[in-house]
Scaffold this motif. Structure first.
Motif, mmCIF file in Angstrom:
data_model
loop_
_atom_site.group_PDB
_atom_site.id
_atom_site.type_symbol
_atom_site.label_atom_id
_atom_site.label_comp_id
_atom_site.label_asym_id
_atom_site.label_seq_id
_atom_site.Cartn_x
_atom_site.Cartn_y
_atom_site.Cartn_z
ATOM 1 N N THR A 66 -1.993 5.881 33.275
ATOM 2 C CA THR A 66 -1.236 5.268 32.432
ATOM 3 C C THR A 66 0.138 5.021 32.766
ATOM 4 O OG1 THR A 66 -2.715 6.243 30.708
ATOM 5 C CG2 THR A 66 -0.756 5.331 29.884
ATOM 6 N N TYR A 67 0.613 5.997 33.626
ATOM 7 C CA TYR A 67 2.056 5.678 34.305
ATOM 8 C C TYR A 67 2.227 4.275 34.852
ATOM 9 C CZ TYR A 67 3.014 10.554 33.099
ATOM 10 O OH TYR A 67 3.214 11.889 32.514
ATOM 11 N N ARG A 68 1.147 3.772 35.538
ATOM 12 C CA ARG A 68 1.077 2.517 36.205
ATOM 13 C C ARG A 68 1.305 1.339 35.323
ATOM 14 N NH1 ARG A 68 -0.893 3.181 41.704
ATOM 15 N NH2 ARG A 68 -1.767 5.300 41.969
ATOM 16 N N ALA A 69 0.991 1.936 34.011
ATOM 17 C CA ALA A 69 0.892 0.585 33.067
ATOM 18 C C ALA A 69 2.443 0.544 32.612
ATOM 19 C CB ALA A 69 -0.130 0.827 31.926
ATOM 20 N N LEU A 70 3.205 1.307 32.897
ATOM 21 C CA LEU A 70 4.333 1.461 32.196
ATOM 22 C C LEU A 70 5.057 0.025 32.380
ATOM 23 C CD1 LEU A 70 5.735 4.965 32.562
ATOM 24 C CD2 LEU A 70 5.310 3.936 30.384
ATOM 25 N N GLY A 71 5.165 -0.508 33.735
ATOM 26 C CA GLY A 71 5.784 -1.863 34.127
ATOM 27 C C GLY A 71 5.380 -2.867 33.011
ATOM 28 N N ASP A 72 4.330 -2.968 32.602
ATOM 29 C CA ASP A 72 3.586 -3.834 31.779
ATOM 30 C C ASP A 72 4.102 -3.903 30.378
ATOM 31 O OD1 ASP A 72 2.051 -4.544 33.811
ATOM 32 O OD2 ASP A 72 0.435 -3.541 32.898
ATOM 33 N N TYR A 73 5.031 -2.813 30.123
ATOM 34 C CA TYR A 73 5.322 -2.603 28.683
ATOM 35 C C TYR A 73 6.881 -2.803 28.966
ATOM 36 C CZ TYR A 73 1.082 -0.595 26.965
ATOM 37 O OH TYR A 73 -0.324 -0.389 26.511
ATOM 38 N N ASP A 74 7.240 -3.272 30.073
ATOM 39 C CA ASP A 74 8.666 -3.478 30.388
ATOM 40 C C ASP A 74 9.630 -2.161 30.185
ATOM 41 O OD1 ASP A 74 8.611 -6.246 30.592
ATOM 42 O OD2 ASP A 74 8.718 -6.521 28.402
ATOM 43 N N VAL A 75 8.904 -1.315 30.689
ATOM 44 C CA VAL A 75 9.588 0.163 31.000
ATOM 45 C C VAL A 75 9.728 0.241 32.388
ATOM 46 C CG1 VAL A 75 9.264 2.639 30.728
ATOM 47 C CG2 VAL A 75 8.594 1.159 28.911
ATOM 48 N N ASN A 76 10.947 -0.109 33.110
ATOM 49 C CA ASN A 76 10.997 -0.173 34.362
ATOM 50 C C ASN A 76 12.345 0.612 35.152
ATOM 51 O OD1 ASN A 76 13.135 -2.102 33.617
ATOM 52 N ND2 ASN A 76 11.451 -3.735 33.821
ATOM 53 N N ARG A 77 13.096 1.393 34.011
ATOM 54 C CA ARG A 77 14.206 2.263 34.511
ATOM 55 C C ARG A 77 13.486 3.557 34.678
ATOM 56 N NH1 ARG A 77 17.040 -1.730 31.513
ATOM 57 N NH2 ARG A 77 16.373 -0.445 29.683
ATOM 58 N N ILE A 78 12.991 4.157 35.723
ATOM 59 C CA ILE A 78 12.624 5.319 35.700
ATOM 60 C C ILE A 78 13.297 6.016 36.869
ATOM 61 C CG2 ILE A 78 10.333 6.670 36.197
ATOM 62 C CD1 ILE A 78 8.733 4.322 35.275
ATOM 63 N N TYR A 79 14.040 7.110 36.340
ATOM 64 C CA TYR A 79 15.055 7.986 37.289
ATOM 65 C C TYR A 79 14.388 8.995 37.552
ATOM 66 C CZ TYR A 79 18.389 4.294 36.444
ATOM 67 O OH TYR A 79 19.111 3.089 36.285
ATOM 68 N N VAL A 80 14.202 9.407 38.718
ATOM 69 C CA VAL A 80 13.650 10.855 39.278
ATOM 70 C C VAL A 80 14.850 11.589 40.078
ATOM 71 C CG1 VAL A 80 12.014 11.978 40.637
ATOM 72 C CG2 VAL A 80 11.206 9.887 39.544
ATOM 73 N N VAL A 115 15.019 6.993 42.919
ATOM 74 C CA VAL A 115 15.493 8.439 43.200
ATOM 75 C C VAL A 115 16.953 8.609 43.078
ATOM 76 C CG1 VAL A 115 15.279 10.421 44.610
ATOM 77 C CG2 VAL A 115 13.213 8.742 44.298
ATOM 78 N N VAL A 116 17.464 9.445 42.014
ATOM 79 C CA VAL A 116 18.919 9.412 42.001
ATOM 80 C C VAL A 116 19.327 11.017 41.982
ATOM 81 C CG1 VAL A 116 19.365 7.569 40.544
ATOM 82 C CG2 VAL A 116 18.983 9.619 39.556
ATOM 83 N N GLY A 117 20.675 11.330 42.533
ATOM 84 C CA GLY A 117 21.172 12.584 42.580
ATOM 85 C C GLY A 117 21.622 13.081 41.176
ATOM 86 N N SER A 118 21.834 14.199 41.103
ATOM 87 C CA SER A 118 22.196 15.035 39.766
ATOM 88 C C SER A 118 23.534 14.169 39.229
ATOM 89 C CB SER A 118 22.461 16.382 39.691
ATOM 90 O OG SER A 118 23.320 16.746 40.843
ATOM 91 N N ALA A 119 24.532 14.021 40.013
ATOM 92 C CA ALA A 119 25.632 13.413 39.283
ATOM 93 C C ALA A 119 25.482 12.260 38.728
ATOM 94 C CB ALA A 119 26.654 13.255 40.787
ATOM 95 N N GLU A 120 24.846 11.310 39.420
ATOM 96 C CA GLU A 120 24.267 9.898 39.140
ATOM 97 C C GLU A 120 23.480 9.943 37.645
ATOM 98 O OE1 GLU A 120 22.412 5.670 40.305
ATOM 99 O OE2 GLU A 120 22.743 7.300 41.777
ATOM 100 N N LEU A 121 22.441 10.908 37.584
ATOM 101 C CA LEU A 121 21.855 11.057 36.558
ATOM 102 C C LEU A 121 22.473 11.731 35.630
ATOM 103 C CD1 LEU A 121 19.021 11.073 35.385
ATOM 104 C CD2 LEU A 121 18.532 13.241 36.410
ATOM 105 N N ALA A 122 23.580 12.632 35.691
ATOM 106 C CA ALA A 122 24.485 12.965 34.665
ATOM 107 C C ALA A 122 25.389 11.703 33.917
ATOM 108 C CB ALA A 122 25.651 13.860 35.086
ATOM 109 N N GLU A 123 25.438 10.582 34.659
ATOM 110 C CA GLU A 123 26.184 9.457 34.386
ATOM 111 C C GLU A 123 25.388 8.724 33.391
ATOM 112 O OE1 GLU A 123 29.323 8.587 33.818
ATOM 113 O OE2 GLU A 123 29.632 10.664 34.686
#
Lengths: 134, 102, 130
Positions: A66-80, A115-123
């Protein structure tokens, strides 16, 4: 209706409890509300995106595809979070490739996972209006 | 103002506090509730970590949860501010949003 | 100010429902408006009317019902989470061919959209869980 920035933070692994699955259900329903949606995968939450998951032998719902379908729902900002991956000996290639098609760029297929570092994710966390945690 | 981070887990049981401190931007606040309040008791390794965090984050703990767990006010790290439920509500109005590290 | 409250754990096992209750009460006391309390995951179990705690303990479920009655609170149980866990109102029970229902007064079953809608309407969203 006002547009708000919704952030869904996922910190739990996918099969030992129902949080990951029910979080995904919220995200899919929420996508219909045309709000700005961002997902973050932190700590054991990164295991939700691991490749080759197959829950058939434990008899639970196999929701990883189901995660692969997220793009079809316009959910495309996924930060790890990079630190979470590194601590677990994981790299981006261990995760499912999640993509979306950019209609403003001749439907080019683009990567949803950043993939983002913790400092960027904090922002990124600071910039949200509503944060839901799973 | 920025984010009110809420931590409700003991730092000796889960990594919620550790992750919160890693992802809390400078100036955001941290509120300890439920089992999260154990982190505020000194001397302890978690208290040492929190003491350092105070440089960048206002730190609060819910009085009702401290009292329930037998943590006396004078056993807590210096600089932590205690709130009751009314104070908890007030904090959520003073900060723009909350993030619960469940 | 307008608040949206989310409760992700059931009564008694975790403190989440107690914390959410005390927070909600304090917010109402301060004159704030509660747009909605949304119960998700095992949190839907807060909506049972069949809970019978010992007399010397608080009644977590009844307490929510009473608060709802006093303040016209909207207490919403997520339908998908509720059905999984055997939380059914009369309509749902009939539709599913079950012999009874168990939703306490003041609680309503509705969709996940209510959670998103509450987040949009409210100035603050607070999540209580494990």
């Amino acid at each position: 209706m006002a547009t708000k920035k919704f952030l869904y933070i996922n910190r739990k692994p996918p099969h030992g409890s129902i949080y990951a699955l029910e979080s995904l259900e919220v995200v899919l329903i929420g996508a219909a509300f045309e709000q700005a949606v961002t997902l973050a995968f932190i700590d054991d939450g990164v295991y939700q995106l691991l490749q080759n998951q197959d829950s058939s032998a434990i008899g639970t719902k196999n929701f990883a595809p189901t995660y692969r379908a997220l793009g079809d729902y316009d959910v495309n900002r996924i930060y790890v979070e990079r630190e979470s991956l590194e601590l677990r000996g994981l790299v981006k290639e261990d995760l499912m490739p999640l993509t979306w098609e950019d209609e403003d760029d001749d439907w080019a297929e683009k990567d949803s996972i950043h993939v983002v570092g913790s400092a960027e994710l904090a922002e990124i966390i600071e910039q949200q209006d509503v944060i839901l945690n799973f | 103002m920025s984010v009110l981070h809420i931590v409700n887990k003991s730092p000796y049981d889960r990594n919620s506090l550790e992750t919160c401190l890693r992802l809390a931007a400078a100036g955001s606040a941290i509120l300890l509730i439920e089992d999260g309040v154990y982190a505020a008791r000194k001397p302890s390794s978690a208290a040492d970590t929190l003491q350092q965090a105070l440089d960048n984050h206002p730190l609060y703990a819910l009085q009702a949860d401290l009292q329930a767990r037998g943590l006396a006010t004078d056993s807590l790290i210096d600089g932590i501010q205690l709130v009751d439920y009314d104070g908890f509500v007030k904090l959520t109005t003073e900060y723009d949003k909350t993030q619960s590290w469940l | 100010m307008k608040f949206s409250i989310m409760v992700n754990e059931g009564p008694y096992t975790h403190q989440a429902s107690d914390s959410a209750y005390h927070f909600t009460e304090a917010a109402l006391r301060a004159g704030h408006q509660i747009v909605r309390v949304f119960f998700y995951h095992d949190g839907v179990n807060n909506g049972t009317r069949l809970s019978v705690p010992p007399q010397d303990d608080r009644n977590v479920c009844d307490r929510w019902s009473q608060l709802a009655q006093q303040h016209q609170l909207e207490l919403i149980l997520c339908v998908a989470a509720a059905q999984r866990r055997g939380m059914l109102d009369a309509d749902e029970a009939k539709r599913a061919g079950k012999d009874s229902n168990n939703i306490a007064p003041g609680f309503e079953i509705s969709g996940l959209g209510q959670l998103i809608d509450a987040g949009i309407q409210a100035d603050r969203t607070i999540v209580f869980g494990d």
